[in-house]
Design a protein around this motif. Sequence first.
Motif, PDB file in Angstrom:
ATOM      1  N   GLN A  20     -28.882   1.869  -8.241  1.00 27.87           N
ATOM      2  CA  GLN A  20     -29.444   2.515  -9.432  1.00 27.87           C
ATOM      3  C   GLN A  20     -28.409   3.379 -10.146  1.00 27.87           C
ATOM      4  O   GLN A  20     -28.186   3.240 -11.361  1.00 27.87           O
ATOM      5  CB  GLN A  20     -30.656   3.404  -9.061  1.00 27.87           C
ATOM      6  CG  GLN A  20     -31.805   2.668  -8.406  1.00 27.87           C
ATOM      7  CD  GLN A  20     -31.691   2.666  -6.885  1.00 27.87           C
ATOM      8  OE1 GLN A  20     -30.598   2.774  -6.334  1.00 27.87           O
ATOM      9  NE2 GLN A  20     -32.817   2.532  -6.213  1.00 27.87           N
ATOM     10  N   ILE A  21     -27.779   4.281  -9.397  1.00 30.52           N
ATOM     11  CA  ILE A  21     -26.820   5.181 -10.050  1.00 30.52           C
ATOM     12  C   ILE A  21     -25.598   4.394 -10.524  1.00 30.52           C
ATOM     13  O   ILE A  21     -24.991   4.713 -11.551  1.00 30.52           O
ATOM     14  CB  ILE A  21     -26.437   6.368  -9.121  1.00 30.52           C
ATOM     15  CG1 ILE A  21     -25.491   7.340  -9.823  1.00 30.52           C
ATOM     16  CG2 ILE A  21     -25.825   5.914  -7.828  1.00 30.52           C
ATOM     17  CD1 ILE A  21     -26.103   8.125 -10.946  1.00 30.52           C
ATOM     18  N   THR A  22     -25.259   3.325  -9.788  1.00 33.12           N
ATOM     19  CA  THR A  22     -24.131   2.486 -10.223  1.00 33.12           C
ATOM     20  C   THR A  22     -24.454   1.865 -11.585  1.00 33.12           C
ATOM     21  O   THR A  22     -23.596   1.819 -12.479  1.00 33.12           O
ATOM     22  CB  THR A  22     -23.841   1.385  -9.187  1.00 33.12           C
ATOM     23  OG1 THR A  22     -23.568   2.011  -7.938  1.00 33.12           O
ATOM     24  CG2 THR A  22     -22.642   0.542  -9.602  1.00 33.12           C
ATOM     25  N   GLN A  23     -25.695   1.436 -11.747  1.00 34.70           N
ATOM     26  CA  GLN A  23     -26.089   0.848 -13.031  1.00 34.70           C
ATOM     27  C   GLN A  23     -26.001   1.896 -14.152  1.00 34.70           C
ATOM     28  O   GLN A  23     -25.643   1.583 -15.284  1.00 34.70           O
ATOM     29  CB  GLN A  23     -27.508   0.281 -12.921  1.00 34.70           C
ATOM     30  CG  GLN A  23     -27.864  -0.619 -14.085  1.00 34.70           C
ATOM     31  CD  GLN A  23     -29.000  -1.577 -13.749  1.00 34.70           C
ATOM     32  OE1 GLN A  23     -28.983  -2.229 -12.698  1.00 34.70           O
ATOM     33  NE2 GLN A  23     -29.996  -1.650 -14.603  1.00 34.70           N
ATOM     34  N   ILE A  24     -26.305   3.134 -13.799  1.00 29.53           N
ATOM     35  CA  ILE A  24     -26.184   4.217 -14.791  1.00 29.53           C
ATOM     36  C   ILE A  24     -24.705   4.437 -15.164  1.00 29.53           C
ATOM     37  O   ILE A  24     -24.355   4.591 -16.333  1.00 29.53           O
ATOM     38  CB  ILE A  24     -26.847   5.505 -14.272  1.00 29.53           C
ATOM     39  CG1 ILE A  24     -28.373   5.281 -14.203  1.00 29.53           C
ATOM     40  CG2 ILE A  24     -26.508   6.712 -15.144  1.00 29.53           C
ATOM     41  CD1 ILE A  24     -29.148   6.392 -13.527  1.00 29.53           C
ATOM     42  N   PHE A  25     -23.836   4.440 -14.137  1.00 34.18           N
ATOM     43  CA  PHE A  25     -22.392   4.567 -14.421  1.00 34.18           C
ATOM     44  C   PHE A  25     -21.942   3.453 -15.374  1.00 34.18           C
ATOM     45  O   PHE A  25     -21.197   3.680 -16.323  1.00 34.18           O
ATOM     46  CB  PHE A  25     -21.551   4.443 -13.143  1.00 34.18           C
ATOM     47  CG  PHE A  25     -21.642   5.623 -12.206  1.00 34.18           C
ATOM     48  CD1 PHE A  25     -22.057   6.873 -12.646  1.00 34.18           C
ATOM     49  CD2 PHE A  25     -21.289   5.474 -10.859  1.00 34.18           C
ATOM     50  CE1 PHE A  25     -22.114   7.951 -11.768  1.00 34.18           C
ATOM     51  CE2 PHE A  25     -21.343   6.554  -9.984  1.00 34.18           C
ATOM     52  CZ  PHE A  25     -21.759   7.787 -10.431  1.00 34.18           C
ATOM     53  N   ARG A  26     -22.396   2.243 -15.114  1.00 34.93           N
ATOM     54  CA  ARG A  26     -21.979   1.108 -15.952  1.00 34.93           C
ATOM     55  C   ARG A  26     -22.528   1.253 -17.373  1.00 34.93           C
ATOM     56  O   ARG A  26     -21.884   0.838 -18.344  1.00 34.93           O
ATOM     57  CB  ARG A  26     -22.439  -0.215 -15.326  1.00 34.93           C
ATOM     58  CG  ARG A  26     -21.746  -0.553 -14.014  1.00 34.93           C
ATOM     59  CD  ARG A  26     -20.247  -0.816 -14.192  1.00 34.93           C
ATOM     60  NE  ARG A  26     -19.562  -0.934 -12.906  1.00 34.93           N
ATOM     61  CZ  ARG A  26     -18.799   0.029 -12.370  1.00 34.93           C
ATOM     62  NH1 ARG A  26     -18.610   1.167 -13.026  1.00 34.93           N
ATOM     63  NH2 ARG A  26     -18.232  -0.149 -11.206  1.00 34.93           N
ATOM     64  N   ALA A  27     -23.717   1.847 -17.476  1.00 39.84           N
ATOM     65  CA  ALA A  27     -24.274   2.083 -18.817  1.00 39.84           C
ATOM     66  C   ALA A  27     -23.388   3.072 -19.578  1.00 39.84           C
ATOM     67  O   ALA A  27     -23.115   2.903 -20.771  1.00 39.84           O
ATOM     68  CB  ALA A  27     -25.702   2.603 -18.707  1.00 39.84           C
TER      69      ALA A  27
END
Length: 511
Positions: free
Chosen positions: A222-229
Amino acid sequence: MKFELKAHLRCSGAVVRTRTGTPEGGVNLSDIDECVAYCNKELLKKGAPPGCGAEVVRWKVVDERITLEIVSDRFVRAHDALLRVKKEFARLLGRYRIGLRGIEIEDYKIALEWEEGAEEKEGLRIRKLPFVKEIRHRKGSLELVLDVDESSLDKKIPDRLIRLLEEKKEANRWKGKSEHWELIFESEKKEHYFDKDPTEAMIQRDWLQHAAGRGQYVYGPQITQIFRAFEKILLDELLIPLGYNEMVFPKFIAWDVWKRSGHAKGIYPEMYYVCTPKSRDPEYWEDVIDYFKVTNEVPVDMIMEKIENVGGMCYAQCPPFWVFLQGKILPDDILPVKVFDRSGTSYRYESGGLHGIERLDEFHRVELIWIGKKQEVIDHAKLLQERYRQIFSEILEIEWREAWVTPWFMAQEGRTGLAESKEVGTIDYEAVLPYSGKWLEFQNVSVNGYKYPSGFSVKLQSGAELWSGCSGVGLERWAASLLAQKGLDPDKWSEKFRSIVGELPEVFRFL
Ligand code: ATP
Ligand code: ZN
Ligand code: MG
């Protein structure tokens, strides 16, 4: 400043006729007298104001050695005087076919003015210095007895020692004064939807776990997806429209890079050190291997003897980039150049300051570098500021402020003031964390002047001054700022941001 130097010039043969017998010839003592008189009257006064300079106060010749005692002020420092005298003697002795083999320094004392005012006394008490065997604090002055040889003089060690002491004086003046911080922009107040520590909240939801190392996390989907965003926002709103190109910078930094970037002046308490084995022969390592096998403990002390330090892990991202340009001449028409790196982690030993994903030892950052002529670099920094403001107000919708602060290359020298001109310097971006009421720096924009091009010898074809700037976007700091103000529930995020992030994946469950 007073310099007192006693040195010997070593010659290839006896200088004057002595009782023990000399080779043919030999120098007349009166010639030496004349040479010294010329030095004292002209050579050692050259470049100094009237009445100042250096003087050979005593000389003596024994066999193959000429002993000189030189006293000087700061205008022609005694060690420079010695080199001048040496040249003059080489000329004289040459006429008698005697060569000069080298210099031996018997004694070198330097005394300089040293205020020890009451309150700053501690900071100015010097206990240890390289190439100094004795330090004496006298009333109003500091006396150094140097431990130097001819090669130290060639390397200008005495001059550098004096500069070092001047820097210490300067740093001491700044000590205790708070860092320069000047508010230049404040966003409008925003409603906060969350009052918890975002790292704690993420741990509870298994979005991340503390890793085995200090200040290091394993980031879940989840947080990785936020970083990528965050990276996507940067790309779409800023990097692509402003013409940036991606590069991959090294993450192991050899010492030569930090010597040139200036980090070698102060990085030691905060860097991660990197070592290589002294040998890659398995036999060399057998005792370590055996020790681990019988104890299940890694014998760190034994290892320390078998490795050697070669540099450190990436601290700031831009220094290793400059090796790409090192020693090169750039045609003016390729400017401005804009590149960025997001290829790996940065490391800082934050000691007791660690706090969740807000202050880590291992963190992720996108680093932007732009290079151009002075005005181009300053103008581009302004453009970046505009773009960043758009992102924070229209996409992330956070509450933040911007401050003009002491640039890093001054801070590391212990100075807390501002760069001399307002053109060179750093803007910090800070977000308020509702759970603590504190402000967190989440990125910066710096105009570094000609610091990097000059450190890495990069030139422009036209001869114009080359400048550069950089901007570091901390992904964990962006996440901490956003989540601290809005929480982990996407409903509370802006619609724009929610749509860029997309559906958060649920992958792991723990029993
Ligand atoms: P601080 O004052 O918070 O220690 P800094 O001034 O040391 O920050 P810089 O050297 O300006 O930080 O680094 C640039 C960016 O790198 C920061 O704006 C931040 O986004 C990130 N950063 C620096 N140190 C850390 C850290 N320990 N953990 C996470 N991110 C960091
Ligand atoms: Zn940088
Ligand atoms: Mg720091």
